[in-house]
Design an enzyme around this catalytic site. Structure first.
Site: not given
Ligand SMILES: Cc1cc2nc3c(=O)[nH]c(=O)nc-3n(C[C@H](O)[C@H](O)[C@H](O)COP(=O)(O)OP(=O)(O)OC[C@H]3O[C@@H](n4cnc5c(N)ncnc54)[C@H](O)[C@@H]3O)c2cc1C
Length: 395
Positions: A76, A204, A296, A300, A388
């Site tokens: 994009h 948006y 969101p 980011k 962005y």
């Molecule tokens: C509903 C939703 C919609 C989103 N939409 C967007 C979007 O449109 N655009 C955007 O940029 N970002 C979005 N985000 C944010 C983005 O998805 C996250 O920033 C990203 O997933 C971060 O990755 P992470 O690996 O740090 O955390 P997570 O993806 O949360 O992964 C953490 C992992 O740790 C595991 N875990 C948790 N506790 C424990 C434990 N005690 N022991 C072992 N494992 C554990 C979980 O099961 C999970 O698999 C969204 C987030 C959510 C929740």
């Protein structure tokens, strides 16, 4: 009696942060294991982010998992904003000297990382129960149960990649950590459908009925959101109610072009800004959502998770390869400097585009003036575009 294993780095959580860190370390010859509380299918079933900055794409390339992304990802070179019934274009490529973003779902990034990890024989323990971390100021240990048996992993470092509700940040003594938080007084109701997107760009929308976003995961799969109240229940919305509400909030051309269909997923997400400081506690590092959350609106969340992982992977490689602690000593400060810029941008985009309950007429007029300024000022559009597509790394 617990079964004891030893690795260099134990990673808690198999979301994008944990999987990407694991892959980068594995390729650098650093022995690591990922401990995840859920099943692989559950992790893959989560519908989340979809917009990747170029720096995230570069890092996925470095991790050797960008082939499908390059084949299927949608480049994009701009985005659109709808306000007062008109559509405005923000051209990233022109405003930033050629930079773009790539639309490729978080689910697909996760799948590519999981498959690479499996094919290279790196260990991931899914469905680990009662995960706990110990002695991270001296000789770190991770404990968990799997299929009823107790397990223990001794390691040099623990990477807390376990998201906002995880165990790692919660294990840090309260006096050692400071948190900053803003919970927004509204949510997003999201719908995913196997329908072509309404536009080749994301749209948006700022509308008196509330914010709306027309997004996509591919040319056949669309993701739409409408601003909703915090207590909204996704089940109380039929697909037809959602499509009707979306049509009311987008500009007339988009309402006309919208292709609707049955939802594959519908959910409500709360919007929150959150930062925990610092991100290192002895031999424990926090990365991704474990340390910070952004609303969101600025796309980011996943990109920030990737930028933490970039800093952390480089620091750990430096530690093992060059016997230097400089990278791990600077990890928290480097990561946080970038995080706060993304927090500012995400907060600003959120404030600019949503109806803020009880903000009053003065705030409404200021928002309108800010949008007028944005659409008439190249400098303001350049600032939006630069943030962005992702600010450059300072290293
Ligand atoms: C509903 C939703 C919609 C989103 N939409 C967007 C979007 O449109 N655009 C955007 O940029 N970002 C979005 N985000 C944010 C983005 O998805 C996250 O920033 C990203 O997933 C971060 O990755 P992470 O690996 O740090 O955390 P997570 O993806 O949360 O992964 C953490 C992992 O740790 C595991 N875990 C948790 N506790 C424990 C434990 N005690 N022991 C072992 N494992 C554990 C979980 O099961 C999970 O698999 C969204 C987030 C959510 C929740």
């Amino acid at each position: 009696m617990a079964e004891i294993k030893r690795v260099q780095v134990a990673i808690i959580g198999a979301g994008p942060s944990g999987l990407l860190l694991g892959q980068l370390l594995h390729r650098a010859g650093i022995d690591n294991v990922i401990v995840e509380q859920r099943s692989g299918e559950y992790v893959l079933g989560r519908i989340r982010a979809g917009v990747l900055e170029q720096t995230t794409v570069d890092l996925l390339e470095e991790a050797g998992v960008a082939q499908r992304l390059h084949e299927e990802g949608l480049i994009h070179d701009g985005t659109q904003m709808s306000f007062g019934g008109r559509r405005y274009e923000i051209n990233f490529r022109k405003l930033t000297g050629g930079k773009t973003v790539t639309v490729y779902g978080q689910t697909e990034v996760t799948r590519d990382l999981m498959e690479a990890r499996q094919s290279e024989g790196a260990a991931t323990i899914y469905e680990a129960a009662d995960v706990s971390i110990h002695h991270f100021d001296s000789r770190p240990v991770v404990r968990f149960r799997k299929d009823g048996a107790k397990h223990e992993i001794a390691c040099d470092f623990i990477a807390g990649c376990d998201g906002y509700h995880g165990v790692t940040r919660a294990s840090v003594p309260a006096a050692a950590i400071k948190t900053f938080e803003r919970v927004y007084p509204f949510g997003w109701l999201g719908l995913l459908s196997e329908t072509p997107p309404v536009s080749e760009h994301l749209i948006y929308c700022n509308h008196p009925r509330g914010f709306a976003l027309c997004s996509m995961r591919s040319m056949t799969r669309s993701r739409y959101y409408v601003q909703c109240s915090l207590d909204e229940n996704a089940e109380s919305w039929t697909d037809q109610m959602f499509w009707d509400e979306l049509r009311r909030r987008v500009d007339p051309a988009a309402a006309e072009a919208l292709v609707t269909g049955p939802s594959i997923e519908k959910s409500v997400a709360q919007l929150r800004s959150f930062v925990a400081e610092p991100m290192r506690f002895g031999k424990l590092f926090l990365a991704g959502d474990a340390a910070h959350i952004v609303p969101p609106t600025g796309a980011k969340g996943l990109n920030l998770a990737a930028s933490d992982v970039r800093f952390l992977a480089r620091a750990l490689v430096e530690f093992y390869r060059d016997r230097s602690e400089a990278g791990i000593d600077h990890y928290s400060a480097r990561a946080l400097a970038r995080i706060w810029k993304a927090e500012r941008f995400s907060w600003w985009m959120t404030s600019l585009l949503h109806r803020i309950p009880d903000a009053g007429e003065f705030a409404d007029r200021i928002q309108r003036a800010e949008l007028d300024y944005l659409f008439s000022s190249v400098a303001a559009q350049t600032s939006l575009a630069e943030n962005y597509v992702g600010l450059p790394f300072q290293d």
